[in-house]
Design a protein around this motif. Structure first.
Motif, mmCIF file in Angstrom:
data_model
loop_
_atom_site.group_PDB
_atom_site.id
_atom_site.type_symbol
_atom_site.label_atom_id
_atom_site.label_comp_id
_atom_site.label_asym_id
_atom_site.label_seq_id
_atom_site.Cartn_x
_atom_site.Cartn_y
_atom_site.Cartn_z
ATOM 1 N N TRP A 170 1.346 14.888 -12.442
ATOM 2 C CA TRP A 170 2.110 14.417 -13.596
ATOM 3 C C TRP A 170 3.195 15.401 -14.030
ATOM 4 N N VAL A 223 0.827 -1.214 0.000
ATOM 5 C CA VAL A 223 0.000 0.000 0.000
ATOM 6 C C VAL A 223 0.865 1.269 0.000
ATOM 7 N N ILE A 253 2.574 1.937 -3.395
ATOM 8 C CA ILE A 253 1.680 2.400 -4.465
ATOM 9 C C ILE A 253 1.260 3.848 -4.198
ATOM 10 N N ARG A 254 0.911 4.129 -2.950
ATOM 11 C CA ARG A 254 0.444 5.483 -2.612
ATOM 12 C C ARG A 254 1.539 6.528 -2.891
ATOM 13 N N LEU A 267 -9.124 7.800 -3.498
ATOM 14 C CA LEU A 267 -8.308 6.591 -3.370
ATOM 15 C C LEU A 267 -7.152 6.805 -2.363
ATOM 16 N N THR A 274 3.475 6.700 -5.298
ATOM 17 C CA THR A 274 3.628 7.024 -6.733
ATOM 18 C C THR A 274 2.525 7.961 -7.237
ATOM 19 N N PHE A 275 1.532 8.251 -6.389
ATOM 20 C CA PHE A 275 0.450 9.164 -6.808
ATOM 21 C C PHE A 275 0.978 10.599 -6.763
ATOM 22 N N LEU A 312 -4.568 -0.222 -9.324
ATOM 23 C CA LEU A 312 -4.525 0.784 -8.254
ATOM 24 C C LEU A 312 -3.629 1.951 -8.640
ATOM 25 N N LEU A 313 -2.495 1.604 -9.221
ATOM 26 C CA LEU A 313 -1.501 2.608 -9.614
ATOM 27 C C LEU A 313 -2.073 3.567 -10.661
ATOM 28 N N VAL A 314 -2.705 2.992 -11.692
ATOM 29 C CA VAL A 314 -3.230 3.811 -12.794
ATOM 30 C C VAL A 314 -4.420 4.650 -12.312
ATOM 31 N N GLY A 354 -5.252 5.508 -9.287
ATOM 32 C CA GLY A 354 -4.790 6.493 -8.295
ATOM 33 C C GLY A 354 -4.123 7.675 -8.952
ATOM 34 N N SER A 355 -3.244 7.431 -9.925
ATOM 35 C CA SER A 355 -2.530 8.522 -10.601
ATOM 36 C C SER A 355 -3.494 9.414 -11.374
ATOM 37 N N VAL A 356 -4.434 8.777 -12.090
ATOM 38 C CA VAL A 356 -5.384 9.561 -12.893
ATOM 39 C C VAL A 356 -6.278 10.398 -11.974
ATOM 40 N N ILE A 363 5.940 5.980 -13.226
ATOM 41 C CA ILE A 363 4.746 5.121 -13.290
ATOM 42 C C ILE A 363 4.878 4.096 -14.427
ATOM 43 N N VAL A 406 -5.815 11.426 -8.877
ATOM 44 C CA VAL A 406 -5.074 12.497 -8.179
ATOM 45 C C VAL A 406 -4.879 13.684 -9.111
ATOM 46 N N PHE A 445 -6.903 -0.604 4.662
ATOM 47 C CA PHE A 445 -6.784 -0.855 3.228
ATOM 48 C C PHE A 445 -5.785 -1.986 2.952
ATOM 49 N N MET A 492 -6.709 4.666 0.912
ATOM 50 C CA MET A 492 -5.460 3.929 1.178
ATOM 51 C C MET A 492 -4.794 4.387 2.479
#
Lengths: 198, 256
Positions: free
Chosen positions: A122, A112, A115-116, B250, A118-119, B235-237, B239-241, A130, B243, B10, B254
């Motif tokens: 852009w 968790v 992954i978090r 998300l 990497t948010f 989750l990665l995709v 979450g990135s989109v 990513i 955010v 989570f 988390m």
């Protein structure tokens, strides 16, 4: 020129370093002394552990200490012909306890949190991170069908390149660490043992 | 008082999802739908390494790593079974070096059973599996000496390794041995990449262990973990989109 322990440490250091030239008698003697010292050290630690975790608690009337003692004794079943199966129980207990202890940390820290982290908003760097992560994960996708493997061919190749770059950085970083260890040993030889440098 | 540890909810949900995916694939394998695992070059090279050692009349050195009974050690022990069977079949000699006393009886049993499976248990030598030392660098020094004195032709190192990885693989390289190595400790993989012929990176080691065991349930487990990776990518995709769209649901989820 230092005490007898300094001399022993210096001779041991030189003996083990001599392997860099080739395997030789000096190395062999130092190696055997090192392995024997390791065995002796482990034995002393083992006896201390048994005393602290088994004998003293038992003497104080803590009967639960019998459980690890019995599990420990079961390891010796391998020396009784035909009774080797008994060693499986303490092994199973050790693995089970280790797995149970590490599980909560694994799910939160290794999954968790990673992954978090990497948010990010852009940018070229964050998108590259990513894409790199996804391609590296796809490199480790093992059960794809033949069609799937063709699809994964290019992302996983890119993932491999990303990993090699990371390994290169790690390699350099660790070599630096090892060099500082080497400098530490040389400084021991020249300063503490020979007294050449101040 | 909550029954859940703070900020672990989570993680628990993700854990349940991934265990569910693994169990689903294991059940499928149990029902006969065994997944196909892609080829792992390092595993395929074991036969080549044993064949070469047999031709040269020199032994194979194998170590399941220096870790205790952790996942990587078990994967290394699974592959040890495959390597020992191949050694027994070719009539070669294997030397297994052990650092952890707990690993010794397992490795011993695996090698003995491998010889038994090939019908030549009388060829098994108890000296094949050797406990060296629990002390990390004493183990490394001992193994380097054995590799040099026994003039090994192949060196297989699969398991958990620490700083001794380069010492062992460099000695194998110096001996001209064909080297196959793998570990899940990412700080040691670069040293194996630099010195070995075949390297199993991270999870490839576990996949190799499953393939070497030939156990359909373990292969199903690997396929289940692959589904877990798809879950991680999703989750990665997502979450990135989200955010970047200014939605933080998300991230909040988390953090719970």
């Amino acid at each position: 020129m230092g005490s007898i322990t300094t001399w022993m440490a210096a001779i041991g250091t030189l003996g083990l370093l001599s392997f860099a030239w080739k395997d030789n008698k000096f190395y062999s003697i130092c190696e055997h002394i090192y392995v024997a010292s390791g065995a002796a050290h482990a034995l002393v630690l083992g006896v201390k552990n048994i005393k602290a975790n088994a004998i003293i608690p038992l003497a104080e009337g803590k009967l639960l200490a019998i459980i690890p003692i019995v599990l420990g004794l079961m390891f010796y079943a391998r020396f009784i012909p035909g009774q080797m199966r008994w060693t499986r129980y303490p092994i199973a207990a050790t693995v089970g306890i280790g797995f149970g202890q590490s599980l909560p940390r694994l799910a939160s820290t290794n999954f968790v949190s990673q992954i978090r982290a990497t948010f990010k908003v852009w940018s070229f760097n964050s998108v590259l991170v990513i894409v790199g992560i996804i391609c590296v994960i796809l490199f480790f996708y093992f059960s794809a069908s033949k069609r799937g493997q063709r699809f994964l061919q290019y992302p996983s190749r890119f993932g491999r390149i990303i990993m090699m770059m990371a390994f290169g950085a790690l390699f350099g970083n660790t070599v630096m660490g090892r060099l500082s260890l080497m400098i530490g040993r040389l400084s021991f030889l020249f300063r503490d043992w020979l007294g050449i440098v101040g | 008082m909550s029954i859940f540890a703070p900020k672990q909810f989570f993680a628990l949900i993700s854990f349940i999802i991934m265990v569910g995916l693994v169990l689903y694939k294991v059940q499928q394998a149990r029902n006969g739908k065994v997944p196909t695992i892609r080829k792992i070059a390092g595993l395929e090279a074991i036969e080549e390494a044993v064949g070469r050692a047999t031709e040269m009349g020199r032994p194979i050195h194998y170590t399941p790593g220096t870790g205790n009974l952790v996942a990587a050690t078990f994967a290394g022990l699974e592959v040890l079974g495959l390597a020992a069977r191949t050694v027994a079949r070719y009539g070669a000699q294997i030397i297994v070096t052990i650092r952890r006393p707990l690993v010794l009886p397992i490795a011993d049993e695996i090698v003995r059973n491998s010889y038994m499976a090939e019908g030549i248990v009388e060829s098994y030598s108890p000296d094949s599996v050797r406990y060296i030392s629990s002390e990390q660098f004493a183990y490394a020094a001992g193994v380097m000496g054995i590799m040099s004195r026994e003039k090994i032709a192949a060196n297989i190192m699969l398991g958990y390794f620490l700083a001794e990885s380069l010492m062992l693989s460099e000695t194998g390289f110096k001996m001209g041995a064909i080297q196959i190595a793998g570990t899940d400790n990412r700080s040691q993989v670069p040293f194996f990449v630099a010195t070995c012929d075949y390297v199993l990176i991270g999870e490839e080691l576990f996949a190799a262990g499953a393939v070497a065991s030939g156990n359909p349930l373990k292969l199903g487990s690997i396929a289940g973990q692959d589904l877990g990776k798809i879950y991680a990518i999703l989750l990665l995709v997502i979450g990135s989109v989200t955010v970047n769209l200014g939605l933080n649901f998300l991230v909040d989820l988390m953090s719970k």
